[in-house]
Each structure stands twice: as C-alpha cells, then as structure tokens.
Motif scaffolding. Structure first.
Motif, mmCIF file in Angstrom:
data_model
loop_
_atom_site.group_PDB
_atom_site.id
_atom_site.type_symbol
_atom_site.label_atom_id
_atom_site.label_comp_id
_atom_site.label_asym_id
_atom_site.label_seq_id
_atom_site.Cartn_x
_atom_site.Cartn_y
_atom_site.Cartn_z
ATOM 1 N N HIS B 140 0.854 -1.202 0.000
ATOM 2 C CA HIS B 140 0.000 0.000 0.000
ATOM 3 C C HIS B 140 0.879 1.237 0.000
ATOM 4 O O HIS B 140 1.890 1.283 0.695
ATOM 5 N N ILE B 141 0.490 2.208 -0.773
ATOM 6 C CA ILE B 141 1.270 3.445 -0.863
ATOM 7 C C ILE B 141 0.411 4.602 -0.388
ATOM 8 O O ILE B 141 -0.683 4.838 -0.921
ATOM 9 N N ASP B 142 0.894 5.285 0.618
ATOM 10 C CA ASP B 142 0.148 6.397 1.189
ATOM 11 C C ASP B 142 0.016 7.518 0.159
ATOM 12 O O ASP B 142 1.020 7.995 -0.369
ATOM 13 N N MET B 147 5.454 7.198 -3.011
ATOM 14 C CA MET B 147 6.203 5.947 -3.024
ATOM 15 C C MET B 147 7.633 6.161 -2.530
ATOM 16 O O MET B 147 8.339 7.040 -3.007
ATOM 17 N N SER B 148 8.028 5.345 -1.585
ATOM 18 C CA SER B 148 9.405 5.360 -1.097
ATOM 19 C C SER B 148 10.180 4.237 -1.780
ATOM 20 O O SER B 148 9.573 3.237 -2.184
ATOM 21 N N PRO B 149 11.510 4.368 -1.870
ATOM 22 C CA PRO B 149 12.278 3.298 -2.510
ATOM 23 C C PRO B 149 12.025 1.920 -1.877
ATOM 24 O O PRO B 149 12.011 0.911 -2.588
ATOM 25 N N LEU B 155 8.303 -4.912 -3.146
ATOM 26 C CA LEU B 155 7.598 -5.575 -4.250
ATOM 27 C C LEU B 155 8.531 -6.534 -4.987
ATOM 28 O O LEU B 155 8.182 -7.690 -5.229
ATOM 29 N N VAL B 156 9.719 -6.055 -5.315
ATOM 30 C CA VAL B 156 10.643 -6.843 -6.125
ATOM 31 C C VAL B 156 11.157 -8.074 -5.376
ATOM 32 O O VAL B 156 11.165 -9.188 -5.909
ATOM 33 N N PHE B 157 11.536 -7.893 -4.108
ATOM 34 C CA PHE B 157 12.071 -9.044 -3.353
ATOM 35 C C PHE B 157 10.960 -10.023 -2.985
ATOM 36 O O PHE B 157 11.139 -11.234 -3.097
ATOM 37 N N GLU B 158 9.810 -9.505 -2.546
ATOM 38 C CA GLU B 158 8.726 -10.417 -2.148
ATOM 39 C C GLU B 158 8.176 -11.192 -3.338
ATOM 40 O O GLU B 158 7.722 -12.323 -3.190
ATOM 41 N N LEU B 173 9.800 0.778 -11.076
ATOM 42 C CA LEU B 173 8.532 0.846 -10.328
ATOM 43 C C LEU B 173 8.171 2.260 -9.866
ATOM 44 O O LEU B 173 7.033 2.694 -10.067
ATOM 45 N N PRO B 174 9.100 3.021 -9.269
ATOM 46 C CA PRO B 174 8.720 4.382 -8.874
ATOM 47 C C PRO B 174 8.330 5.259 -10.060
ATOM 48 O O PRO B 174 7.469 6.139 -9.932
ATOM 49 N N LYS B 175 8.908 4.982 -11.222
ATOM 50 C CA LYS B 175 8.526 5.762 -12.409
ATOM 51 C C LYS B 175 7.089 5.447 -12.809
ATOM 52 O O LYS B 175 6.340 6.323 -13.225
#
Lengths: 292, 383
Positions: B140-142, B147-149, B155-158, B173-175
């Motif tokens: 979830h992104i507030d 979005m924080s790094p 997302l990528v590791f999980e 992803l942040p882009k």
C-alpha cells in the motif's frame, strides 16, 4: 434523536453565492435548518437573502459558530474546500460536488481520517446529503418526501434514496436520519461509519442500507452488521443487470473482474442474516414486517 | 477512460518507463514502412481493448517489412471478441528472458493506492491469484507520502524477481507510480514487464485507465479519447451531456440518477424484459435534456418501448413533461412511451401530459407498474 445533523446543526454553505448553492442552501433554510453563513472567497461582507457571506470558512466559524458545512463548489476546487472546512474546525462536512478526481479524494480522505482525532466527519462527495426529518436538512434530498420516525437509511445513491424514502413514508415508516454517502470510489464515510452511528442512536430502531455494484463496501458492511449490530438491517442493491467493465453513471459503480457484482453483495448480506429486497417497493414491506 | 496499448505506452515512455520502440499503423503499407524504420524484425499487435489478443491471433511476429505487411493485412479488420481491429502497433522485436506482472491502482476498501507485483507475468492476475496467490506481492502506498524506494524493494524481493532484473525493476517501479499519479490514472497495469536478453527491464504491454473526473487538468484527455470508437447513439448522447450505455435488449430506459436507473434496469428485467440501455439524464435535467434523451433512445432500432422513470428532486416534473411533449412534437416517434413521474412538481407534469395526449404516451403511477407496462408493450401486447 438523529445522527450527523439535527437541532444543533449550524450550517455554513461553501459556494452559497453560486446558482445551485443558493438554491439548495435556501431550500435547507426553508426546511428549518439553521443556515448561519455562506463562504465565497472575494465575496465577504455581502449576503444572500439575509445570510452573511464570508471570505473564509474560519471567519464564518468565528463569527457565527457554524459547526456543519455543505460543499457546493466546482470539482476542481472541491477538495480544497473540504480541507478548508476541516482546518476551520467544522465537525460535519457534507460534500455534494460530483466529479472530484479520485486522487484528490484519496489524499483528502487520508488527511481527514488521520488528523481529525474523531472530530471531523466527511459525508460524500457526489452525494445527496443528510436529512434528519423534522430537524435539519443538509443537502439536496427533497424534504417533503420524508417523515420523522425511527428508520435510519444509508445509501450510495441519490434518487434511488428518494424512491426508497418515498416508499417508506407511504407505508407510514418515518425516518430518524437519511444519509447519502455518495457514489464515488473513495467516500469520506462508508456504510460502516454510518452503521456505527445508527447502532448508537436511541432514535433509530432499524437501518435500511441501499447499495450498488462496484467495490466491496457492501461486503465489508455485511461483516460489520454480523459482528457488531444489534439493530435489524434491511438491504437493497441496484445493478443486477449491469454489464461488467462499464461504469454505470457513478464513478464507483463498475464491475471489475469478478469483484463488485450485485449477486456477490446479495450473498454477503444474506450470509450475515440481512434480508435483501428485490425492488425498492419491497424494502418498505420488509421493514414493516420486521418492525412488526 | 481506458487507453489503447499504444497510447498508454507513449505516456509511459514520456514518464521515463522503458518501452519497446514502435509505430502505429492502420494499413499493411504503413506496417511495412514501420518495420523498415525499426530495423526489420518486429511484432505486430492488434490495438483493441480486450484481453486474449494473442490467443485470438491478434499478435504476430514478422521477420522483415514484407512479412509485417502480410501479418498486418491479416490482423487489421479482424474481430476480436466483438472488437474490430482498426490499428496495429508495430514494435521492434526483442529477446525475452523473463515475464513479470506489475500494476498500480486505487484500493477502494483501504482508501489508498496499491502496488502489485508478481514474477509470474504474461497471464491474467486473476489467474495467478487463483492458482498461486503466494506469488503475488502487494504494497500500500500512502497517497500523501507517495512511493518510497523501500516500497519498490519490497515488491521486487517479495515477488521473487530474478536477481539480474532486480536493480532495473526497482528503478522502474517508482517511475510507474509517478506516471500513475501525474496522469490521474485509476489503473496502470504492465503485463508483462519483461527482462530482455540484454538485461534491460521494459514494459512490453500497458493497460492504462484514466480518471475522467481529472480531465479539467489534462488537456490531452480529449485527444486520447478521439481514438475511441463509440456507437452513433453513444456519440449523440455524449454531445448532449447524457450518460448513456447501450445494452442488448428492447426496452429503452430513461431515468434520473445512476442508482435509480440501475434499479429501473433491474426491475424491467424482473418483469421479464430486457433493457436496451442505461441512460441517466443527471440531476436538474431540463426539457431540452429530456427531449434529447428521447431522441437518442428512439433512434435505436432495437427499442420497442420506452420507460421514463423520474423521481424529481433537483429535477422538476413539469420540465420533464415539457421535454417529452417537445420530443413527441419534434420527432416522428412510433415507440410507445411509459412515463412514471414522482417528486418535485410531478402533479404539474402529469397534468401537462394529460393535456397533450399522444397515441404513443402511457402513464404509470409506480415504478413497478411502469416496468410491467413497458415490458408488455415491448412484447407487442397493448396494456
């Protein structure tokens, strides 16, 4: 008793000098709502039919003791108006404005819920407002179709609410408060927020919940009712014939993937022991039966 | 508004998300010259807004410009699940080592934004959710903090993205999230996000839905919308500010307010009929709006009867009646119309209709009675 609006309501209308704002503000006043102020930036010191207009909500609050706001400003500036009302200490903010971007509402609702310390409640946007029959009307619900009584009503829709209130009144079933939470994807208050208030309200014996397709607010409400409500709830859902992938008028009314269908919501309600009416007329019949 | 793939990719490219180089073509000749400018080896993709294009034969590789023209010839004009292909996207073909899934969307129940990623790309996310729910990572992104790094790393590791793709995926992803916010999107879904042979991560497909309510701050929305095809009725309705959706049945529906119109559709269906459309005239509709609504509905040849169900609030019954009378006088209407009016100025409206009798006009005192009458009339029975 009633919830959200009542005898203590002191209303300020943001956008009172606009065509719709003045029309509905004055209708609310004529209904008996204590309309104390209007706000339009740049039009301070003027008045609309004897109601003083201020440049900011903060001025309106300090001069008149307003505690409730109705937002009737264009969508591009509506989130700002809601934040201003909250900043000025308004307790109940009713946002009628339709078509506010979802991003604006996600930010505004997050801010309000995080910082309000339980003080501010946002109803809407894209909603018909709140009426406690015989006490106060804040919004655009036609007062003449309501009667004071003990049925609470909460709905995502506008005119469908009128239809159901009309059926209730016709059967002699008056209402404690009717709340339109609005048809947007991110409403300030959802069914659960309002059900909590009805459960705690002495003047409400039974709650009618009017849902529609899209999202999972009905499913979450059904779990809440099953776990926390002692008062009976009767439900109605619109949109059984709506095709997937099409937005049916309300931005929030869209079936995406397998989620949000009317049938899934009906099943959730019935599993929680809530009776679901097949049409608006049947709602009144079930309410009458339940209240005995 | 749902965008075509080529539109979504163009917007993502401008936001710094790597996408394959490509050109849009609407003829085989254009496809061939697009392939030539892209270096020969390409993929030709049907531009339709429906899933399963690949299986339907709407996505094909071509080894050279001549082949691209041949493939485009087959694809343009194809019917994919009821969607006619008008354009193809010709893209430079690349070597794909892995396919992932990622998306950003509005999470209604949490009133916030949600990022989703999976190492199982190329299939529908609902399918992954069914077969391997543990392979889906969510964060979830507030909406206030953004979005924080760490969100991207989580997302990528999980999701278990291949080590060789991690660094670039964490940068991409942040882009995508920035694009999601900057475009006022309600959904950006990249499926698949691919790892290429050269070790690059790029968006091989893009599904972008934009929030129509935000059009006032995006001058490009109108232009994006102009690429979309709609029926003659839908176009006419849009021009007149009506909220109209065409359906398959024969009972035309006009009402005020989305909830009431949806309910009217349900009631007509329950009475044994099939609604021909959803049409919401909105709040405060005047005579002109009602008259236009009747014009739109009766121009649909499938419509055998019309039910007008109005509960006046802001909408006034007298103006509704005026609009109906205007339409009956102005248009050559041979479709029976059942009118149910309640609420503000309904009595006045009924009186006006009584004083302007028309052989096609019927009245109903309740919503259920109106539905029954309209369904009988559509069947050819005369109540």
């Amino acid at each position: 008793m009633a919830i959200l609006v009542g005898d203590d309501t002191r209303l300020v209308v943001q956008g009172l000098t606009g065509r719709e704002g003045s029309f509905h503000g004055m209708r609310n006043k004529d209904y008996g709502t204590d309309l104390v102020a209007g706000v339009t930036p740049g039009k301070g010191s003027s008045e609309v039919e004897g109601v003083p207009v201020f440049d900011t909500v903060a001025e309106a609050v300090s001069a008149t003791g307003a505690n409730t706001s109705m937002v009737f400003v264009p969508p591009a500036v509506a989130a700002d108006a809601i934040l201003e009302a909250h900043d000025a200490g308004i307790e109940v903010i009713v946002a009628i404005t339709e078509h506010i971007p979802a991003l604006d509402m996600a930010r505004t609702v997050t801010h309000l819920r995080r910082s309000s310390d339980g003080r501010a409640t946002l109803i809407g946007p894209n909603c018909p407002g709140v009426i406690s029959p015989g006490k106060a009307n804040v919004g655009i619900i036609p007062g003449e179709i309501c009667e004071p009584g003990s049925v609470g009503l909460v709905s995502r829709s506008g005119t469908l609410t009128y239809q159901i209130v009309h059926e209730l009144t016709r059967e002699g079933l008056g209402q404690s408060t009717c709340v339109g939470v609005g048809g947007d994807p991110i409403p300030g208050s959802d069914f659960i927020d309002i059900l909590e208030r009805f459960e705690a309200d002495d003047g409400t014996e039974l709650v009618v919940l009017v849902g529609e397709i899209g999202g999972d607010a009905e499913e979450r409400a059904s779990r809440y009712v099953g776990e926390h409500m002692t008062k009976p709830v009767v439900a109605y859902i619109a949109g059984f014939t709506a095709p997937p992938g099409k937005t049916m008028g309300h931005a929030g009314a869209i079936i995406s993937g397998s989620a949000g269908t009317a049938s899934a919501k009906k099943v959730a309600f019935e599993e929680a022991g809530i009776r679901v009416a097949t049409n608006p007329t049947e709602v009144a019949g079930i309410v009458k039966e339940t209240l005995g | 508004m749902d965008l075509f793939e080529y539109q979504g990719k163009e917007l993502l490219r401008k936001s710094g998300v790597p996408v394959p180089e490509g050109r849009v073509a609407s003829t085989p000749e254009e496809a061939s010259s697009a392939a030539r400018s892209l270096g020969g080896k390409v993929v030709v993709k049907a531009q339709v807004q429906v899933g399963g294009r690949g299986k339907a034969g709407g996505i094909k590789p071509a080894a050279n410009p001549d082949e691209a023209a041949g493939v485009a010839e087959q694809i343009i004009g194809m019917d994919i699940k009821g969607h006619k292909v008008r354009r193809v996207l010709v893209e430079r073909a690349g070597d794909i080592k892995a396919e992932y899934y990622c998306s950003f969307l509005l999470d209604r129940s949490q009133r916030t934004f949600l990022g989703i990623m999976s190492a199982e790309g190329g299939v529908e996310i609902e399918e992954i959710a069914d077969t391997a729910p543990e392979k889906i990572a969510r964060v979830h992104i507030d909406p206030l903090l953004g979005m924080s790094p760490f969100h991207a790393r989580k997302l990528v590791f999980e999701a278990g993205i291949d080590p060789g793709a991690r660094k670039e995926a964490i940068a991409v992803l942040p882009k995508l999230y920035e694009a999601f916010v900057a475009l006022d999107a309600s959904l950006i879904e990249v499926n698949p996000l691919v790892l290429t042979g050269e070790g690059r991560v790029m968006a091989l497909d893009a599904k972008v839905s934009l929030d129509d309510s935000a059009a006032f701050r995006h001058p490009n929305f109108d232009e994006l919308r102009s690429a979309h095809e709609i029926s003659a009725q839908e176009r006419a309705a849009k021009e007149k500010g009506l909220n109209y959706i065409k359906l398959e049945g024969d009972v035309g529906i006009i009402g005020n307010g989305a909830g009431l119109v949806m309910s009217t559709l349900d009631v007509v269906k329950a009475a044994g009929g099939e609604p021909a459309n959803f049409l919401d005239v909105g709040g405060g509709a005047d005579a002109d709006v009602l008259s236009s609504a009747l014009e739109v509905i009766t121009s649909d040849d499938n419509v055998k009867s019309v039910l007008i169900n109005i509960f006046g609030g802001i909408t006034r019954g007298d103006l509704v009646a005026e609009g109906i009378i205007d339409a009956l006088g102005r248009l050559d209407i041979h479709t029976p119309i059942v009118v149910r009016l309640d609420g503000t100025n309904a009595e006045q409206g009924h009186k006006m209709l009584d004083e302007a009798p028309h052989e096609m006009l019927r009245s109903a005192t309740t919503m259920l009675e109106g539905a029954d009458k309209a369904v009988e009339l559509a069947r050819g029975d005369a109540p």
